[in-house]
Design a protein around this motif. Structure first.
Motif, short mmCIF file in Angstrom:
data_model
loop_
_atom_site.label_atom_id
_atom_site.label_comp_id
_atom_site.label_asym_id
_atom_site.label_seq_id
_atom_site.Cartn_x
_atom_site.Cartn_y
_atom_site.Cartn_z
N ALA A 38 0.18 -13.58 -13.99
CA ALA A 38 0.83 -12.78 -15.04
C ALA A 38 0.71 -11.29 -14.73
O ALA A 38 1.64 -10.52 -14.95
CB ALA A 38 0.21 -13.09 -16.40
N VAL A 39 -0.45 -10.88 -14.19
CA VAL A 39 -0.65 -9.47 -13.86
C VAL A 39 0.33 -9.04 -12.77
O VAL A 39 0.81 -7.91 -12.76
CB VAL A 39 -2.12 -9.24 -13.43
CG1 VAL A 39 -2.30 -7.90 -12.75
CG2 VAL A 39 -3.02 -9.33 -14.64
N GLU A 40 0.64 -9.93 -11.84
CA GLU A 40 1.57 -9.58 -10.77
C GLU A 40 2.99 -9.37 -11.29
O GLU A 40 3.74 -8.60 -10.72
CB GLU A 40 1.58 -10.68 -9.71
CG GLU A 40 0.31 -10.79 -8.92
CD GLU A 40 0.34 -11.93 -7.93
OE1 GLU A 40 1.41 -12.54 -7.78
OE2 GLU A 40 -0.69 -12.19 -7.32
N TYR A 41 3.35 -10.05 -12.35
CA TYR A 41 4.72 -9.96 -12.86
C TYR A 41 4.93 -8.84 -13.88
O TYR A 41 6.06 -8.49 -14.16
CB TYR A 41 5.15 -11.29 -13.48
CG TYR A 41 5.35 -12.35 -12.43
CD1 TYR A 41 6.34 -12.21 -11.46
CD2 TYR A 41 4.56 -13.48 -12.39
CE1 TYR A 41 6.52 -13.17 -10.49
CE2 TYR A 41 4.74 -14.45 -11.42
CZ TYR A 41 5.73 -14.29 -10.47
OH TYR A 41 5.90 -15.24 -9.52
N ILE A 48 0.22 -0.32 -10.46
CA ILE A 48 -1.18 0.06 -10.24
C ILE A 48 -1.72 -0.63 -9.00
O ILE A 48 -2.39 -0.01 -8.17
CB ILE A 48 -2.03 -0.30 -11.48
CG1 ILE A 48 -1.62 0.58 -12.67
CG2 ILE A 48 -3.51 -0.13 -11.18
CD1 ILE A 48 -2.27 0.18 -13.97
N ILE A 49 -1.43 -1.91 -8.84
CA ILE A 49 -1.90 -2.66 -7.68
C ILE A 49 -1.29 -2.09 -6.40
O ILE A 49 -1.99 -1.93 -5.39
CB ILE A 49 -1.57 -4.16 -7.84
CG1 ILE A 49 -2.38 -4.76 -8.98
CG2 ILE A 49 -1.84 -4.91 -6.55
CD1 ILE A 49 -1.94 -6.16 -9.37
N GLU A 50 -0.01 -1.77 -6.43
CA GLU A 50 0.63 -1.21 -5.24
C GLU A 50 0.05 0.14 -4.87
O GLU A 50 -0.13 0.45 -3.70
CB GLU A 50 2.13 -1.09 -5.48
CG GLU A 50 2.85 -2.43 -5.50
CD GLU A 50 4.29 -2.32 -5.94
OE1 GLU A 50 4.72 -1.22 -6.34
OE2 GLU A 50 4.99 -3.35 -5.90
N ALA A 54 -1.79 0.99 -1.35
CA ALA A 54 -1.28 2.08 -0.51
C ALA A 54 -2.38 3.08 -0.17
O ALA A 54 -2.42 3.62 0.94
CB ALA A 54 -0.13 2.78 -1.22
N SER A 55 -3.28 3.33 -1.11
CA SER A 55 -4.34 4.30 -0.85
C SER A 55 -5.38 3.74 0.11
O SER A 55 -6.06 4.50 0.80
CB SER A 55 -5.00 4.74 -2.16
OG SER A 55 -5.70 3.65 -2.73
N ARG A 56 -5.52 2.43 0.16
CA ARG A 56 -6.49 1.82 1.06
C ARG A 56 -6.00 1.76 2.49
O ARG A 56 -6.77 1.66 3.43
CB ARG A 56 -6.84 0.41 0.59
CG ARG A 56 -7.64 0.40 -0.68
CD ARG A 56 -8.01 -0.98 -1.08
NE ARG A 56 -8.69 -0.97 -2.38
CZ ARG A 56 -8.86 -2.02 -3.13
NH1 ARG A 56 -8.41 -3.19 -2.73
NH2 ARG A 56 -9.48 -1.92 -4.28
N GLY A 57 -4.69 1.77 2.64
CA GLY A 57 -4.15 1.79 4.00
C GLY A 57 -3.50 0.58 4.44
O GLY A 57 -3.29 -0.45 4.38
#
Length: 57
Positions: A38-41, A48-50, A54-57
């Protein structure tokens, strides 16, 4: 009143199921899986997840 009787009967039957720790673990695992899906959708949480990825590389 017949509707109330069927609801009460369902709760009594479910009460017997909830006393089993094995069933509680199965329900908890299923709820965790569905919660993660559900969090993914949800668009806000997906952004937020993206951003984190992205910040982690």
């Amino acid at each position: 009143m017949p509707l109330l009787g069927s609801f009460l009967n369902a709760f009594v039957i479910m009460n017997g199921f909830w006393q089993s720790p094995v069933l509680l673990v199965i329900v908890a695992l299923g709820a965790a899986y569905l919660g993660a899906k559900a969090v993914e959708y949800i668009p806000f949480t997906r952004r937020i997840i993206e951003r984190r990825q992205a910040s982690r590389g």
